[in-house]
Design an enzyme around this catalytic site. Sequence first.
Site, mmCIF file in Angstrom:
data_model
loop_
_atom_site.group_PDB
_atom_site.id
_atom_site.type_symbol
_atom_site.label_atom_id
_atom_site.label_comp_id
_atom_site.label_asym_id
_atom_site.label_seq_id
_atom_site.Cartn_x
_atom_site.Cartn_y
_atom_site.Cartn_z
ATOM 1 N N ARG A 1 0.853 -1.184 0.000
ATOM 2 C CA ARG A 1 0.000 0.000 0.000
ATOM 3 C C ARG A 1 0.889 1.235 0.000
ATOM 4 O O ARG A 1 1.966 1.252 0.605
ATOM 5 C CB ARG A 1 -0.933 0.019 1.216
ATOM 6 C CG ARG A 1 -2.041 -1.029 1.176
ATOM 7 C CD ARG A 1 -3.029 -0.753 0.045
ATOM 8 N NE ARG A 1 -4.146 -1.682 0.007
ATOM 9 C CZ ARG A 1 -4.205 -2.771 -0.739
ATOM 10 N NH1 ARG A 1 -3.166 -3.100 -1.507
ATOM 11 N NH2 ARG A 1 -5.280 -3.550 -0.734
ATOM 12 N N HIS B 1 -1.370 -0.349 -10.100
ATOM 13 C CA HIS B 1 -1.922 -1.291 -9.113
ATOM 14 C C HIS B 1 -2.303 -2.612 -9.789
ATOM 15 O O HIS B 1 -3.446 -3.070 -9.716
ATOM 16 C CB HIS B 1 -3.123 -0.682 -8.391
ATOM 17 C CG HIS B 1 -3.379 -1.318 -7.047
ATOM 18 N ND1 HIS B 1 -3.862 -0.611 -5.981
ATOM 19 C CD2 HIS B 1 -3.201 -2.589 -6.598
ATOM 20 C CE1 HIS B 1 -3.985 -1.418 -4.926
ATOM 21 N NE2 HIS B 1 -3.577 -2.628 -5.291
#
Length: 321
Positions: free
Chosen positions: A236, A284
């Site tokens: 993250r 991502h």
Amino acid sequence: MGAIVFISSIDPAEQQQWLTSLKLLLPTETILLPDMFSVAQAAEVDIAIVANPDPNILQSFPNLVWVQSLWAGVETLAPIIRQHNQQREAANPLQLVKLQDPQLADTMAEAVLAWTLYLHRNMPQYALQQGQKLWRPLPCARAQETRVTVLGVGELGLASIKVLLQQHYDVSCWSRRKKSLTSANSFSSLEQLPLALEQTDILINLLPLTPETKGLLNKPLLSNLPVGAKLINFSRGAVVDYTALLELLDSGKMSHAVLDVFEQEPLTPSSPLWAHAQISILPHISAPTNMATASQIVADNIFQYRAHNTLPTTVDLSRGY
């Protein structure tokens, strides 16, 4: 038997694909979107399947027993469920189940290996040299001489460590709590983290985002890396201080970073990360959820619950994972 609500904020087309896949695997279940339930029907719903849900919608289903996430990361969901339980004050708090898909671990391990090789074999430098029409072979250490440290020793970390060892990298790992691994050099506790970084050429972050890991990889900590070290962040964005990372790249302390995750996604066009010559930006994609395998796992979890009244492995809400 209760009903199942599907709560998401994902693209409507993708949402419909999930519903179609789940309904095929769960033909005896009623799976509907939130606005398709009356108040009386909502009171009978005991399971929610969610993907980036609006927390306010959860409140409309007062008798939920558990929430099945379609993602492996639950750092956003965990505080929502904690708050829901505080407001609910029920004897049996709502439980959260994250997606635990072996396919996801294999996909992450592929990405870790691919981008470790990318850094190890000097791909960023060769890309820059091509733009300069510069023909210059660069020295490359053997895999056995390349020290790779994986932060996070959960399912994704273990799968990644395995493939790195198969390529004969000198692999270390770090976790907050001690893990018994015979295959890799193992570090644990915050006190040992600087020591682990001191012995790292390529640092791979797979840590979950929790209050303890937010901003963990800051300038003082990353400064423990040897000169020229490289970073891969596949967990993250908030675990890494990207402002500090830019400073370390600009100063020459670090030589490259592969970034797949950001605090704000999509990454804003104005971000300085886009144009930095020593940063590779990914949207991502290191370990996307596989709809087919994920749907089967969710269906199996629900089958077991209906048959035996037993929940799948639930998230420790106090830890956030």
